[in-house]
Motif scaffolding. Structure first.
Motif, PDB file in Angstrom:
ATOM      1  N   ASP A 271       0.733  -1.127  -0.009  1.00  0.00           N
ATOM      2  CA  ASP A 271       0.084   0.023  -0.050  1.00  0.00           C
ATOM      3  C   ASP A 271       0.826   1.289  -0.051  1.00  0.00           C
ATOM      4  N   VAL A 272       1.300   1.625  -1.174  1.00  0.00           N
ATOM      5  CA  VAL A 272       2.382   2.646  -1.268  1.00  0.00           C
ATOM      6  C   VAL A 272       2.129   3.843  -2.203  1.00  0.00           C
ATOM      7  N   GLU A 273       0.743   3.876  -2.098  1.00  0.00           N
ATOM      8  CA  GLU A 273       0.285   5.397  -2.864  1.00  0.00           C
ATOM      9  C   GLU A 273       0.617   5.447  -4.173  1.00  0.00           C
ATOM     10  N   GLY A 274       0.627   4.365  -5.063  1.00  0.00           N
ATOM     11  CA  GLY A 274       1.013   4.950  -6.576  1.00  0.00           C
ATOM     12  C   GLY A 274       2.264   4.385  -7.114  1.00  0.00           C
ATOM     13  N   ALA A 275       3.207   3.739  -6.116  1.00  0.00           N
ATOM     14  CA  ALA A 275       4.376   3.182  -6.608  1.00  0.00           C
ATOM     15  C   ALA A 275       4.424   1.828  -7.148  1.00  0.00           C
ATOM     16  N   GLU A 276       3.180   0.958  -6.764  1.00  0.00           N
ATOM     17  CA  GLU A 276       3.144  -0.307  -6.602  1.00  0.00           C
ATOM     18  C   GLU A 276       3.671  -0.907  -8.066  1.00  0.00           C
ATOM     19  N   ALA A 277       3.313  -0.212  -9.190  1.00  0.00           N
ATOM     20  CA  ALA A 277       3.747  -0.797 -10.553  1.00  0.00           C
ATOM     21  C   ALA A 277       5.062  -0.776 -10.683  1.00  0.00           C
ATOM     22  N   ASP A 278       5.960   0.318 -10.356  1.00  0.00           N
ATOM     23  CA  ASP A 278       7.309   0.444 -10.535  1.00  0.00           C
ATOM     24  C   ASP A 278       8.175  -0.508  -9.577  1.00  0.00           C
ATOM     25  N   ILE A 279       7.535  -0.829  -8.559  1.00  0.00           N
ATOM     26  CA  ILE A 279       8.130  -1.837  -7.401  1.00  0.00           C
ATOM     27  C   ILE A 279       7.957  -3.298  -7.923  1.00  0.00           C
ATOM     28  N   LEU A 280       6.767  -3.424  -8.388  1.00  0.00           N
ATOM     29  CA  LEU A 280       6.437  -5.147  -8.912  1.00  0.00           C
ATOM     30  C   LEU A 280       7.189  -5.273 -10.129  1.00  0.00           C
ATOM     31  N   LEU A 281       7.239  -4.205 -11.054  1.00  0.00           N
ATOM     32  CA  LEU A 281       7.960  -4.526 -12.443  1.00  0.00           C
ATOM     33  C   LEU A 281       9.491  -4.714 -12.092  1.00  0.00           C
ATOM     34  N   HIS A 282       9.993  -4.105 -11.002  1.00  0.00           N
ATOM     35  CA  HIS A 282      11.581  -4.466 -10.869  1.00  0.00           C
ATOM     36  C   HIS A 282      11.720  -5.503  -9.856  1.00  0.00           C
ATOM     37  N   LEU A 283      10.858  -6.157  -9.210  1.00  0.00           N
ATOM     38  CA  LEU A 283      11.129  -7.217  -8.492  1.00  0.00           C
ATOM     39  C   LEU A 283      11.649  -8.565  -9.270  1.00  0.00           C
ATOM     40  N   PRO A 284      12.922  -9.232  -8.746  1.00  0.00           N
ATOM     41  CA  PRO A 284      13.130 -10.444  -9.523  1.00  0.00           C
ATOM     42  C   PRO A 284      12.424 -11.669  -9.005  1.00  0.00           C
ATOM     43  N   TRP A 285      11.447 -11.643  -9.744  1.00  0.00           N
ATOM     44  CA  TRP A 285      10.569 -13.079  -9.250  1.00  0.00           C
ATOM     45  C   TRP A 285      10.759 -14.256  -9.195  1.00  0.00           C
ATOM     46  N   ASP A 286      11.873 -14.509 -10.051  1.00  0.00           N
ATOM     47  CA  ASP A 286      12.514 -15.930 -10.093  1.00  0.00           C
ATOM     48  C   ASP A 286      13.212 -16.064  -8.682  1.00  0.00           C
ATOM     49  N   ARG A 287      13.462 -15.219  -8.045  1.00  0.00           N
ATOM     50  CA  ARG A 287      14.396 -15.147  -6.808  1.00  0.00           C
ATOM     51  C   ARG A 287      13.646 -15.227  -5.511  1.00  0.00           C
ATOM     52  N   VAL A 288      12.473 -15.170  -5.584  1.00  0.00           N
ATOM     53  CA  VAL A 288      11.700 -14.902  -4.419  1.00  0.00           C
ATOM     54  C   VAL A 288      10.321 -15.733  -4.372  1.00  0.00           C
ATOM     55  N   ASP A 289       9.636 -16.210  -3.426  1.00  0.00           N
ATOM     56  CA  ASP A 289       8.600 -17.093  -3.116  1.00  0.00           C
ATOM     57  C   ASP A 289       7.677 -16.449  -2.270  1.00  0.00           C
ATOM     58  N   ILE A 290       6.345 -15.897  -2.765  1.00  0.00           N
ATOM     59  CA  ILE A 290       5.310 -14.886  -1.947  1.00  0.00           C
ATOM     60  C   ILE A 290       4.126 -15.666  -2.341  1.00  0.00           C
ATOM     61  N   THR A 291       3.446 -15.967  -1.283  1.00  0.00           N
ATOM     62  CA  THR A 291       2.237 -16.819  -1.439  1.00  0.00           C
ATOM     63  C   THR A 291       0.990 -15.933  -1.717  1.00  0.00           C
ATOM     64  N   VAL A 292       0.767 -14.983  -0.965  1.00  0.00           N
ATOM     65  CA  VAL A 292      -0.227 -14.223  -1.156  1.00  0.00           C
ATOM     66  C   VAL A 292       0.053 -12.371  -1.146  1.00  0.00           C
ATOM     67  N   TRP A 293      -0.621 -11.829  -2.063  1.00  0.00           N
ATOM     68  CA  TRP A 293      -0.336 -10.438  -2.253  1.00  0.00           C
ATOM     69  C   TRP A 293      -1.778  -9.631  -1.964  1.00  0.00           C
ATOM     70  N   ASN A 294      -1.545  -8.486  -1.270  1.00  0.00           N
ATOM     71  CA  ASN A 294      -2.709  -7.621  -1.046  1.00  0.00           C
ATOM     72  C   ASN A 294      -2.008  -6.145  -1.864  1.00  0.00           C
ATOM     73  N   ILE A 295      -2.756  -5.813  -2.764  1.00  0.00           N
ATOM     74  CA  ILE A 295      -2.277  -4.706  -3.612  1.00  0.00           C
ATOM     75  C   ILE A 295      -2.972  -3.694  -3.573  1.00  0.00           C
ATOM     76  N   GLU A 296      -2.841  -2.471  -3.184  1.00  0.00           N
ATOM     77  CA  GLU A 296      -3.827  -1.249  -3.531  1.00  0.00           C
ATOM     78  C   GLU A 296      -3.170  -0.721  -4.779  1.00  0.00           C
ATOM     79  N   HIS A 297      -4.181  -0.498  -5.736  1.00  0.00           N
ATOM     80  CA  HIS A 297      -3.621   0.225  -6.845  1.00  0.00           C
ATOM     81  C   HIS A 297      -4.693   0.647  -7.838  1.00  0.00           C
ATOM     82  N   ARG A 298      -4.711   1.749  -8.224  1.00  0.00           N
ATOM     83  CA  ARG A 298      -5.672   2.418  -8.857  1.00  0.00           C
ATOM     84  C   ARG A 298      -5.551   2.404 -10.577  1.00  0.00           C
ATOM     85  N   ILE A 299      -6.438   2.557 -11.227  1.00  0.00           N
ATOM     86  CA  ILE A 299      -6.357   2.461 -12.704  1.00  0.00           C
ATOM     87  C   ILE A 299      -5.812   3.791 -13.176  1.00  0.00           C
ATOM     88  N   THR A 300      -5.807   4.546 -12.183  1.00  0.00           N
ATOM     89  CA  THR A 300      -5.022   6.154 -12.806  1.00  0.00           C
ATOM     90  C   THR A 300      -3.540   5.909 -12.858  1.00  0.00           C
TER      91      THR A 300
END
Length: 435
Positions: A271-300
């Motif tokens: 819940d980072v008020e608009g920065a979630e896209a950049d954070i998720l796009l730069h996460l090395p997904w093949d090096r982490v194992d995360i089971t459940v996400w809650n993401i606050e994200h607006r279409i804007t």
């Protein structure tokens, strides 16, 4: 041959003694002030070179530390060992071993106002129900809450820690909100920093919001909860209070996980008020194992749309103007801001009273039109506004959309045991029962 009188000899001898005593006193004082703990250290021929070497090493370490701090403002990548050491030593506070000190346990008028979110904030209530359903029968795991505020107010992870025995990490950039967090005695790591919208550490400007006018404690915290990184389009558009910019150190999400040796995570609240896209796009997904996400994200926030559709974006460009999502015709108009999941008429106007089923338009002559009413305070449908680009991105990372409501997304890893137990048909506009 010239010779000194006894009186002169005595005077010279006294001066020699005085000089020697002054010199000795100076050396003892110097060693007292510069030795650890202020204890007297005797300088001898045996340890002179050793002490010099120690001081040179200490000074060199200080120089390296300063250089490291400078580098943390720019180029250090997410898995750099020096960056991880700096993060662990300087920016992470250990879990408390003291009894919890929460407003939840108090009965004062202030506490009652503070805790009003537990019965009035529909977003928190919904997420809390989801977490109880998903995790109540599961063994304890590790959580991350980015946008942790003061560690208690509308916290998505307090239930996991308090009732289920989880460990975790709380990250909050606002220095005023974070100042109250250690006093809560949460049994979780915490950091007054922010998640970097890139794959390297950087120093950034964070915009906090000071309430305007008299507000109660819950209202004040709600305004401060809308703080965001400068230059990021936040959901509230900076209209909740008076903006105050502060400098804050930001680290990639992956860096926090590496520093804590916690790359296997049960739950992340983003819940980072608009920065979630950049954070998720730069996460090395093949090096982490995360089971459940809650993401606050607006279409804007169009970060995920750009990721898939822009000709110069990360993915392949659309085949021709007016096409996207792999070259298929767009079903939405270019200027549509609400991101309907299916073809859907514009519902910017309020709904008619008494509409319980699908109903034809009754604007024919002679028919009585039902009076209109405001269904939601903000005059929007919480089931609308879903970003199909975010859903597609997470699906490609191996997740199923479990719940969507008013900008809050819950994703579960498709091959996880939790998904096997709880995932049914991926939600579209409707969402699964929570009771």
């Amino acid at each position: 041959m010239f010779s000194l009188t006894p009186k002169i000899k005595h005077s010279v001898s006294q001066r020699k003694h005085q000089i020697f005593l002054i010199t000795l006193l100076f050396l003892v004082t110097l060693m007292t002030l510069t030795s650890p703990g202020g204890h007297v250290a005797v300088l001898t021929m045996d340890n002179d070179e050793f002490l010099k070497a120690l001081w040179q090493e200490k000074w060199q370490g200080q120089v390296n530390r300063l250089n490291l701090e400078d580098q943390a403002e720019g180029p250090l990548m997410d898995d750099d060992p020096d960056l991880l050491r700096l993060l662990k030593d300087r920016y992470l506070s250990k879990p408390s071993d003291k009894p919890a000190n929460l407003m939840l346990d108090l009965e004062t008028d202030r506490a009652k106002n503070y805790n009003i979110y537990r019965t009035a904030f529909h977003s928190w209530i919904r997420i809390n129900k989801i977490l109880k359903k998903l995790f109540s029968e599961e063994p304890p795991s590790f959580f991350v809450e980015a946008g942790a505020l003061d560690g208690e107010f509308i916290s998505n992870t307090l239930f996991l820690e308090r009732d289920l025995g989880w460990a975790g990490l709380l990250v909050e950039a606002d220095p005023i909100l974070y100042a109250a967090l250690p006093g809560k005695n949460r049994r979780a790591w915490s950091s007054q920093s922010c998640l970097s919208p890139s794959n390297f550490a950087q120093r950034m400007t964070f915009e906090t919001y000071e309430p305007v006018g008299d507000r109660d404690v819950a209202g004040t915290l709600l305004v401060r909860s809308t703080g965001n990184l400068a230059g990021i389009r936040s959901p509230t558009l900076g209209q909740m209070g008076s903006k105050i910019p502060v400098d804050v150190q930001c680290f990639p999400l992956f860096s926090y996980l590496l520093a804590l040796n916690a790359t296997s995570v049960g739950y992340v609240s983003l819940d980072v008020e608009g920065a979630e896209a950049d954070i998720l796009l730069h996460l090395p997904w093949d090096r982490v194992d995360i089971t459940v996400w809650n993401i606050e994200h607006r279409i804007t926030n169009d970060g995920f749309r750009i990721h898939f559709e822009e000709p110069w974006g990360v993915r392949v460009p659309p085949s021709s103007p007016g096409k996207g999502l792999g070259g298929k015709e767009r079903k939405q108009e270019k200027g549509e801001e609400e991101g309907r999941g299916k073809e859907q008429k514009d519902k910017e106007t309020v709904e008619e009273e008494g509409r319980g089923k699908e109903q034809k338009d009754k604007e024919t002559v002679g028919e009585v039109i039902q009076p209109k009413k405001v269904v939601y305070v903000t005059q929007h449908d919480p089931a609308s506004g879903k970003d199909e680009y975010l859903v597609r991105f997470m699906r490609e990372k191996g997740y199923r959309l479990y719940d969507y409501w008013d900008g809050d997304y819950t994703f579960i890893k498709a091959n996880s045991e939790i998904c096997r137990k709880h995932c049914t048909v991926e939600t579209k506009v409707e969402s699964p029962a929570l009771d």
